[in-house]
Design a protein around this motif. Structure first.
Motif, short mmCIF file in Angstrom:
data_model
loop_
_atom_site.label_atom_id
_atom_site.label_comp_id
_atom_site.label_asym_id
_atom_site.label_seq_id
_atom_site.Cartn_x
_atom_site.Cartn_y
_atom_site.Cartn_z
N ALA A 9 0.83 -1.21 0.00
CA ALA A 9 0.00 0.00 0.00
C ALA A 9 0.87 1.26 0.00
O ALA A 9 0.57 2.23 -0.70
CB ALA A 9 -0.93 -0.01 1.20
N LEU A 10 1.94 1.23 0.77
CA LEU A 10 2.86 2.36 0.81
C LEU A 10 3.48 2.59 -0.56
O LEU A 10 3.55 3.73 -1.05
CB LEU A 10 3.96 2.11 1.85
CG LEU A 10 5.01 3.19 2.00
CD1 LEU A 10 4.41 4.47 2.54
CD2 LEU A 10 6.13 2.70 2.90
N GLY A 11 3.90 1.53 -1.21
CA GLY A 11 4.50 1.64 -2.53
C GLY A 11 3.55 2.23 -3.55
O GLY A 11 3.93 3.06 -4.38
N ILE A 12 2.30 1.84 -3.48
CA ILE A 12 1.28 2.37 -4.39
C ILE A 12 1.10 3.87 -4.17
O ILE A 12 1.03 4.65 -5.13
CB ILE A 12 -0.05 1.62 -4.22
CG1 ILE A 12 0.09 0.19 -4.76
CG2 ILE A 12 -1.20 2.35 -4.89
CD1 ILE A 12 -1.06 -0.74 -4.40
N LYS A 13 1.06 4.29 -2.91
CA LYS A 13 0.90 5.72 -2.61
C LYS A 13 2.11 6.53 -3.03
O LYS A 13 1.97 7.63 -3.57
CB LYS A 13 0.61 5.91 -1.13
CG LYS A 13 -0.74 5.38 -0.72
CD LYS A 13 -1.22 6.02 0.54
CE LYS A 13 -2.54 5.42 0.96
NZ LYS A 13 -3.69 6.07 0.41
N VAL A 14 3.30 6.00 -2.79
CA VAL A 14 4.53 6.70 -3.18
C VAL A 14 4.58 6.85 -4.70
O VAL A 14 4.87 7.93 -5.22
CB VAL A 14 5.78 5.97 -2.63
CG1 VAL A 14 7.05 6.48 -3.30
CG2 VAL A 14 5.86 6.15 -1.12
N ARG A 15 4.30 5.78 -5.42
CA ARG A 15 4.33 5.83 -6.88
C ARG A 15 3.31 6.84 -7.41
O ARG A 15 3.61 7.62 -8.32
CB ARG A 15 4.05 4.44 -7.47
CG ARG A 15 4.18 4.38 -8.97
CD ARG A 15 3.92 2.98 -9.56
NE ARG A 15 4.59 1.94 -8.81
CZ ARG A 15 3.94 1.00 -8.10
NH1 ARG A 15 2.64 0.98 -8.03
NH2 ARG A 15 4.62 0.07 -7.46
N ALA A 16 2.10 6.83 -6.85
CA ALA A 16 1.05 7.75 -7.30
C ALA A 16 1.45 9.20 -7.04
O ALA A 16 1.24 10.07 -7.89
CB ALA A 16 -0.27 7.42 -6.62
N GLY A 45 7.18 -2.32 -2.93
CA GLY A 45 6.67 -2.87 -1.68
C GLY A 45 7.62 -3.79 -0.95
O GLY A 45 7.20 -4.65 -0.19
N LYS A 46 8.92 -3.60 -1.16
CA LYS A 46 9.90 -4.43 -0.46
C LYS A 46 9.77 -4.18 1.05
O LYS A 46 9.72 -3.04 1.50
CB LYS A 46 11.31 -4.08 -0.95
CG LYS A 46 12.36 -4.97 -0.36
CD LYS A 46 13.70 -4.77 -1.01
CE LYS A 46 14.71 -5.60 -0.26
NZ LYS A 46 15.67 -6.21 -1.11
N THR A 47 9.74 -5.25 1.82
CA THR A 47 9.46 -5.14 3.26
C THR A 47 10.68 -4.79 4.10
O THR A 47 10.53 -4.54 5.29
CB THR A 47 8.85 -6.44 3.81
OG1 THR A 47 9.77 -7.51 3.58
CG2 THR A 47 7.51 -6.74 3.17
N THR A 48 11.86 -4.74 3.51
CA THR A 48 13.06 -4.53 4.31
C THR A 48 13.72 -3.17 4.08
O THR A 48 14.90 -3.00 4.36
CB THR A 48 14.09 -5.64 4.05
OG1 THR A 48 14.40 -5.66 2.65
CG2 THR A 48 13.58 -7.00 4.48
N VAL A 49 12.96 -2.19 3.59
CA VAL A 49 13.56 -0.87 3.37
C VAL A 49 13.87 -0.21 4.72
O VAL A 49 13.17 -0.44 5.71
CB VAL A 49 12.66 0.05 2.52
CG1 VAL A 49 12.49 -0.48 1.13
CG2 VAL A 49 11.33 0.30 3.19
#
Length: 79
Positions: A9-16, A45-49
């Motif tokens: 979900a975080l990745g989707i928001k960052v990309r948008a 959405g990598k979980t280890t950032v």
């Protein structure tokens, strides 16, 4: 929410948000002081950032990470 669901979900928001600002991954990386690879990992959405560079990316995009009580989950120590 699982870590995988959260980071997706975080990745989707960052990309948008990056797209709304008309920034490439490279542009965002330069502005945030992180690698383009790191930006790619966040968006995938990598979980280890790592937290510090993540916060730099979010700040650059005008986003922030907040913590709030879970809506319907059992709190540790309560039955």
């Amino acid at each position: 929410m699982s870590p995988q669901e959260f980071t997706r979900a975080l990745g989707i928001k960052v990309r948008a948000r990056r797209a709304a600002l008309s920034l490439s991954q490279s542009d965002l990386a330069d502005l945030a002081g992180v690698s383009e690879r790191f930006v790619r990992f966040v968006e995938q959405g990598k979980t280890t950032v790592q937290l510090e560079p993540l916060l730099a990316v979010l700040s650059t995009l005008g986003l922030e990470l907040t913590v709030q009580p879970a809506s319907s989950q059992t709190v540790y120590g309560q039955l």
